[in-house]
Design an enzyme around this catalytic site. Structure first.
Site, PDB file in Angstrom:
ATOM      1  N   TYR A 103       5.997 -15.485-105.737  1.00 11.30           N
ATOM      2  CA  TYR A 103       5.272 -14.262-105.397  1.00 11.30           C
ATOM      3  C   TYR A 103       5.009 -14.205-103.893  1.00 11.30           C
ATOM      4  CZ  TYR A 103       1.738 -10.584-105.738  1.00 11.30           C
ATOM      5  OH  TYR A 103       1.016  -9.421-105.591  1.00 11.30           O
ATOM      6  N   ASP A 171       0.892 -21.817-111.267  1.00 11.03           N
ATOM      7  CA  ASP A 171       0.711 -20.403-111.574  1.00 11.03           C
ATOM      8  C   ASP A 171       1.402 -20.109-112.906  1.00 11.03           C
ATOM      9  OD1 ASP A 171       0.792 -17.638-111.772  1.00 11.03           O
ATOM     10  OD2 ASP A 171       1.139 -17.319-109.634  1.00 11.03           O
TER      11      ASP A 171
END
Length: 367
Positions: A103, A171
């Site tokens: 990300y 994550d």
């Protein structure tokens, strides 16, 4: 028997209120900024809205149960959760590894805010994560990687971090705790955006941190209190309401993703497809060892940007949107956000539409 429950049962039980006759089954939100105090000046459980809220606690209890954690802490967004953890763990002089192919906002935060403070920020691809962990103090891994869907071998990475004394943060947004349990694979902390599949309706922003180390969680909670990156009580209530149906939604999304990946792989205008559930995907072997489900995201490449836009325009079911995990199937051309991918690279987030309808619609729209 509790440990043998399926994911839908786990989801429902996680959000269930206590069995008290005369009390509501679904707990209402508690919108409050201040609480009555007593003459006893020892710190009460609830005193001020930035430090605690009953609706938070119920949501956090549910998230901890799903992640296999002793504690979870809610935040106003996934990025708020990630940045709080990084501020706690990555101080001046520490070496921090972040995903080079994950990300993009995480890389920006590390480069723009942590590096100037003296943190040695190292951007590393999924393929090199384990090697880079050998000389790091903090490792933030994202798996499956968004948007390429490469998979990091979490058990191997955890062993490397443990031998070094590094802290491993994973994550878990793309997989959700219904698809992958990073803490059981050796992670120290889990961070995630609950905005995505766990909430699943595109109507709120939320994030969380989960873990089993009291000292880590206490430090993150202190950071949340001081920085104020809290989740509103209504958002916490919406997330809690949505969490009960997460098992059903994630199961359909993963089923749709596999069907879509199989169709896209055979379509003549599609140049390449990435989905960890495909037997010939480069990430399949590792994914099989650590993932219960392969997720609701499929990435593929078309000829160019115009081809991606035409696909959305011709489809009756696709929604152009940059978030993922919702009930509607969405498509996002990732190069528009600066991801290092080809112009025609698209990430599809599968929704809960009927599988045959969805696959037929996209196949027709591709031409």
């Amino acid at each position: 028997m509790t440990g043998q429950y399926g994911d839908s049962t786990r989801s429902v039980k996680a959000v269930a209120s206590e069995h008290v006759p005369g009390q509501p089954i679904a707990s209402p939100p508690v919108p409050v900024s201040a609480y009555h105090l007593s003459a006893d000046e020892s710190e009460p459980l609830d005193s001020y809205g930035r430090s605690s809220n009953p609706t938070w606690r119920q949501l956090e209890s549910a998230l901890a149960a799903l992640e296999g954690a002793t504690t979870a802490l809610s935040f106003g967004s996934g990025m708020a959760a990630i940045t709080a953890v990084l501020r706690v763990l990555a101080g001046p002089g520490t070496a921090l590894v972040v995903p080079a192919d994950g990300y993009y906002q995480v890389r920006r935060y590390a480069a723009e805010y942590l590096a100037p403070l003296g943190v040695d920020v190292r951007e590393v691809s999924a393929a090199d994560m384990c090697e880079a962990a050998g000389s790091a103090d903090v490792v933030l891994a994202e798996t499956p990687i968004n948007p390429t869907l490469d998979v990091v071998d979490l058990h191997r990475l955890a062993m490397t971090c443990r031998s070094r004394g590094a802290t491993l943060v994973v994550d878990n947004t793309a997989s959700t705790p219904l698809g992958q349990q990073p803490l059981s694979l050796g992670a120290d902390l889990v961070v995630a955006s609950a905005t995505k599949a766990l909430s699943g309706h595109g109507d709120l922003l939320a994030g969380y941190v989960a873990g089993n180390h009291p000292e880590h969680m206490a430090a993150v909670e202190r950071e949340r209190l001081l920085a104020g990156a809290i989740l509103g009580p209504f958002e916490a209530w919406l997330a809690l309401r949505s969490l009960g149906s997460a098992g059903l939604r994630v199961e359909r999304q993963c089923h749709n993703a596999m069907a879509m990946a199989l169709m896209l792989r055979e379509h003549p205008v599609v140049r390449s497809v990435r989905y960890p559930g495909l037997p010939d995907d480069p990430a399949h072997q590792v994914a099989c060892h650590q993932m219960k489900r392969f997720g609701g995201l499929v990435s593929f490449e078309l000829a160019d940007a115009d081809a991606v836009h035409r696909l959305v325009a011709r489809s009756n079911l696709l929604v152009a949107a940059t978030s993922f995990g919702g009930i509607h199937t969405s498509l996002d051309r990732r190069a528009r956000w600066g991801d290092p991918v080809p112009a025609g690279f698209a990430r599809m987030s599968l929704g809960i539409e009927d599988t045959d309808d969805l696959v037929s619609d996209v196949a027709t729209a591709l031409g």
